[in-house]
Design a protein around this motif. Structure first.
Motif, PDB file in Angstrom:
ATOM      1  N   UNK A  81       0.835  -1.197   0.000  1.00  0.00           N
ATOM      2  CA  UNK A  81       0.000   0.000   0.000  1.00  0.00           C
ATOM      3  C   UNK A  81       0.871   1.249   0.000  1.00  0.00           C
ATOM      4  N   UNK A  82       1.953   1.239   0.753  1.00  0.00           N
ATOM      5  CA  UNK A  82       2.838   2.404   0.786  1.00  0.00           C
ATOM      6  C   UNK A  82       3.407   2.697  -0.603  1.00  0.00           C
ATOM      7  N   UNK A  83       3.810   1.639  -1.318  1.00  0.00           N
ATOM      8  CA  UNK A  83       4.346   1.845  -2.664  1.00  0.00           C
ATOM      9  C   UNK A  83       3.288   2.477  -3.570  1.00  0.00           C
ATOM     10  N   UNK A  84       2.041   2.010  -3.435  1.00  0.00           N
ATOM     11  CA  UNK A  84       0.968   2.549  -4.272  1.00  0.00           C
ATOM     12  C   UNK A  84       0.673   4.008  -3.922  1.00  0.00           C
ATOM     13  N   UNK A  85       0.609   4.308  -2.628  1.00  0.00           N
ATOM     14  CA  UNK A  85       0.315   5.687  -2.217  1.00  0.00           C
ATOM     15  C   UNK A  85       1.481   6.617  -2.533  1.00  0.00           C
ATOM     16  N   UNK A  86       2.700   6.118  -2.424  1.00  0.00           N
ATOM     17  CA  UNK A  86       3.855   6.934  -2.813  1.00  0.00           C
ATOM     18  C   UNK A  86       3.812   7.269  -4.303  1.00  0.00           C
ATOM     19  N   UNK A  87       3.364   6.298  -5.111  1.00  0.00           N
ATOM     20  CA  UNK A  87       3.254   6.550  -6.554  1.00  0.00           C
ATOM     21  C   UNK A  87       2.221   7.637  -6.837  1.00  0.00           C
ATOM     22  N   UNK A  88       1.131   7.658  -6.077  1.00  0.00           N
ATOM     23  CA  UNK A  88       0.124   8.717  -6.239  1.00  0.00           C
ATOM     24  C   UNK A  88       0.727  10.076  -5.876  1.00  0.00           C
ATOM     25  N   UNK A  89       1.430  10.130  -4.755  1.00  0.00           N
ATOM     26  CA  UNK A  89       2.060  11.385  -4.350  1.00  0.00           C
ATOM     27  C   UNK A  89       2.999  11.903  -5.441  1.00  0.00           C
ATOM     28  N   UNK A  90       3.801  10.989  -6.005  1.00  0.00           N
ATOM     29  CA  UNK A  90       4.760  11.397  -7.027  1.00  0.00           C
ATOM     30  C   UNK A  90       4.057  11.896  -8.290  1.00  0.00           C
ATOM     31  N   UNK A  91       2.984  11.198  -8.676  1.00  0.00           N
ATOM     32  CA  UNK A  91       2.261  11.615  -9.879  1.00  0.00           C
ATOM     33  C   UNK A  91       1.607  12.979  -9.681  1.00  0.00           C
ATOM     34  N   UNK A  92       1.052  13.202  -8.498  1.00  0.00           N
ATOM     35  CA  UNK A  92       0.431  14.500  -8.238  1.00  0.00           C
ATOM     36  C   UNK A  92       1.473  15.611  -8.197  1.00  0.00           C
ATOM     37  N   UNK A  93       2.657  15.268  -7.707  1.00  0.00           N
ATOM     38  CA  UNK A  93       3.689  16.296  -7.586  1.00  0.00           C
ATOM     39  C   UNK A  93       4.370  16.594  -8.910  1.00  0.00           C
ATOM     40  N   UNK A  94       4.568  15.574  -9.735  1.00  0.00           N
ATOM     41  CA  UNK A  94       5.426  15.730 -10.909  1.00  0.00           C
ATOM     42  C   UNK A  94       4.730  15.507 -12.248  1.00  0.00           C
ATOM     43  N   UNK A  95       3.553  14.906 -12.236  1.00  0.00           N
ATOM     44  CA  UNK A  95       2.960  14.507 -13.501  1.00  0.00           C
ATOM     45  C   UNK A  95       2.143  15.596 -14.162  1.00  0.00           C
ATOM     46  N   UNK A  96       1.822  15.357 -15.424  1.00  0.00           N
ATOM     47  CA  UNK A  96       0.923  16.261 -16.135  1.00  0.00           C
ATOM     48  C   UNK A  96      -0.516  15.876 -15.801  1.00  0.00           C
ATOM     49  N   UNK A  97      -1.458  16.485 -16.483  1.00  0.00           N
ATOM     50  CA  UNK A  97      -2.867  16.254 -16.173  1.00  0.00           C
ATOM     51  C   UNK A  97      -3.246  14.789 -16.352  1.00  0.00           C
ATOM     52  N   UNK A  98      -2.782  14.192 -17.444  1.00  0.00           N
ATOM     53  CA  UNK A  98      -3.127  12.787 -17.698  1.00  0.00           C
ATOM     54  C   UNK A  98      -2.545  11.888 -16.618  1.00  0.00           C
TER      55      UNK A  98
END
Length: 666
Positions: free
Chosen positions: A514-531
């Motif tokens: 779960x931590x790996x999954x939630x960390x991936x969400x944090x990273x996407x929100x911080x660094x990703x584009x809209x998609x």
């Protein structure tokens, strides 16, 4: 037209010929490879041969004389579960079997030797060893050959796993345990298991090829505080029934008494009291015994007589006194039963392997037949290595029996937790320095099984043990093979992954998946584009749905209702946390689209999180009652942080339109 018909006839003839050939060609030659099955515990040796074998609906079972009736009954159960409708009997193998024949028996049987010869297999010659051979040629032969009765029983457990496949692969398995003693010690504080729990546990131990169960609940008054007193008749009868269940499962039932808090080591009356206690248990079918001297004060005597006999109190004197008592008990056991198993003891210094006067006294004075338990480098060790075990062998003067305090949850650091991470960080090769391994399970019997499955598999074959795969196997077993329930259980296990020690640092982290999954969400929100943000929020929603739905799937899908009953508050809390995460995902989605609804979603998520955090353990079920922990430090942190990850809209525009992000969905 005539020439065209000829072509059709030729094609038909070719099809018929091909179909005929298919009967004689091994399955793997037709594009159906014979795959290596996964068996737990991992066998010592498994060699695939050629082809596969379908049991069909009718088989012949050949049982060699002297085979344990319970073992025969287990084979019949396996066959019935595999879809066999008719089980005929015979005394010997025919020259050309007309259907699948299954041969079951011990090494000295003529029919077993014949079956092994036809299978081009040899018998495993180790204690508790067996050979299982499947021949696919002709009608097919399955041989289950035990070096001894225990080995034959273990062969049936392997056959049970193989028979779940649509077809059996042709193979030869030769198998035996690496450690002589494997199982559990019910040695925790708090509410002991019920007799029904113990019965289910003994049935479970059989499925993982464990061979030992030690009855040693700390809160049984007749085994500790009132150890000199005889058991009430009803309790003694129940223990006798339990011992019978253990025998049916080829599990050694070991009775433990804990006289340390009050025993007078030099008083013959106390030696006699121990002998009377063991005699009463022997009369109901118990043949193995244990004296526990853990968790006592050994720097003072319980009686003046010991001061006279052994001198001033202290560690060395305690070791001498304990050795004298235990040697007398061992001599009594041997005199009454020449074939009795060695007495087991747990010393007062049961952890670490440092040289001390106490250990030196035991090493010098204790009967070498007596087995000593040791918990590793600490009461709850983060890891155990071969050098650790070698040091213990040197300190105690014999190879020790490991008392592994996992997954026990009777100490303060485990409050509100089920310990369900894989059994790990024990070094392959420990079997060379240990006489065996016993797990101290949780107050909750059924939730203990994933960890105990790992302990048993490690004890059987430590060099081939795979913690993660064995963990998955335990989930499938609890789910009865159902994929959806297996996935739900693994999701639940992850929320109970943290394994504490007596210190501040755990030896297994909490909720790594779960931590790996939630960390991936944090990273996407911080660094990703809209998609990327939208994909991350969609993934989060899916993960939240899995957590929220898992409890109901587990309640409906586990084959033993006691699992859901004993895990009830954890499942209740998990469901609320899952819903809180669903609302959190909805809040992030709303915030990403610029909707002021985000604030409401986040507020509702916080409310559910507070409700989940307020759920407590079942009163009295564990030594320490308290709030339930679900992926703590991971899930709660994310729900708390989520409102800060995307700046939500703060007001509705003057014309009533909801403001949206320029790069977000319209």
């Amino acid at each position: 037209m005539a020439r065209r018909s000829g072509k059709i006839g030729a094609v038909v003839a070719l099809m018929v010929t091909s179909a005929s050939l298919a009967i004689a060609v091994p399955s793997h030659a037709l594009g159906h490879p014979v795959t290596r099955p996964t068996i737990y515990p991992a066998p010592t040796s498994m060699v695939l041969t050629s082809g596969t074998l379908a049991l069909g609906t009718s088989v012949v079972l050949i049982t060699a004389p002297g085979t344990d009736p319970e073992t025969v009954a287990r084979v019949r159960d396996v066959l019935t579960a595999a879809g066999v409708k008719t089980i005929a009997s015979a005394r010997r193998l025919p020259v050309a079997p007309d259907r699948v024949h299954i041969v079951l028996g011990l090494r000295d049987s003529g029919v077993v030797r014949d079956s092994l010869s036809r299978s081009k297999a040899t018998l495993d010659t180790h204690a508790e060893g067996y050979t299982l051979a499947v021949v696919a040629a002709g009608a097919g032969i399955v041989t289950l050959a035990g070096h001894d009765a225990d080995g034959l029983f273990h062969a049936v457990q392997t056959f049970r796993q193989l028979a779940r496949r649509p077809t059996l692969p042709a193979l030869v398995i030769q198998d035996h345990p690496a450690m002589p003693i494997r199982g559990t010690i019910e040695g925790f504080y708090g509410a002991p298991w019920s007799m029904a729990d113990r019965t289910r546990h003994l049935d479970f131990l059989a499925t993982v090829k464990a061979n030992t169960y030690v009855y040693s609940p700390k809160d049984d008054p007749y085994a500790r505080d009132r150890w000199r007193e005889a058991y009430p008749a009803a309790t003694l009868s129940a223990l006798g029934t339990l011992a019978q269940t253990a025998r049916r499962n080829h599990v050694d039932f070991v009775y433990a008494v804990s006289p340390g808090p009050s025993v007078c080591f030099s008083d013959p009356a106390d030696v006699q009291a121990l002998e009377r206690k063991f005699d009463a248990l022997r009369a109901i079918g118990v043949g193995s015994f244990y004296v526990a001297l853990d968790d006592i004060e050994y720097t003072k005597w319980n009686c003046e007589r010991d001061k006279t006999a052994f001198g001033p109190s202290g560690a060395e004197a305690a070791g001498v006194a304990q050795a004298q008592l235990l040697n007398a008990v061992q001599a009594s056991l041997s005199a009454k039963d020449l074939g009795a198993r060695a007495l087991i003891m747990v010393p007062t210094e049961y952890y670490d392997a440092k040289e001390t006067p106490y250990k030196a006294a035991l090493r010098k004075h204790l009967d070498p037949r007596i087995v000593i338990q040791w918990t590793g480098t600490d009461v709850v060790p983060p890891a155990i290595s071969i050098p650790d075990a070698k040091a213990a062998t040197k300190a105690f003067g014999r190879k020790t029996l490991l008392w592994d305090n996992y997954p026990v949850n009777d100490y303060a650091q485990t409050t509100g937790r089920l310990l369900m991470a894989p059994y790990a960080r024990r070094e392959a090769g420990l079997s060379g320095e240990l006489t065996g391994i016993l797990s101290n399970p949780m107050n909750q019997e059924a939730p203990s099984r994933p960890a105990v499955t790992g302990v048993a598999a490690f004890g059987w074959n430590d060099t081939a043990y795979d913690a993660e795969r064995t963990w998955h196997f335990s989930a499938r077993e609890l789910a009865g093979g159902d994929e959806r329930a297996t996935a739900a259980l693994l999701t639940f296990f992850d929320t109970q992954h943290m394994a504490p020690t007596f210190g501040s640092q755990p030896w297994q982290e909490q909720a790594p998946r779960l931590k790996a999954a939630l960390d991936a969400v944090r990273e996407a929100l911080a660094d990703g584009d809209a998609a990327a943000r939208q994909r991350a929020i969609a993934d989060l929603t899916e993960r939240a749905d899995e957590i929220a739905s898992a409890p109901d799937i587990i309640r409906a899908g586990t084959i033993d209702p006691s699992f859901a009953a004993q895990a009830r508050p954890w499942l209740d809390a998990m469901q609320r946390w899952g819903r809180a995460l669903q609302l959190t995902a909805a809040g992030l989605g709303a915030a990403d689209s610029g909707s002021i609804a985000a604030a409401r979603y986040f507020d509702d998520a916080r409310t559910l999180a507070r409700e989940a955090a307020a759920i407590t353990t079942i009163p009295g079920a564990t030594r320490f009652d308290g709030p339930i922990k679900i992926a703590d430090g991971v899930l709660d942190a994310f729900v708390s942080d989520a409102p800060t990850l995307i700046a939500a809209a703060s007001a509705i525009e003057a014309d009533g339109a909801v403001p949206v992000r320029s790069d977000g969905p319209k």
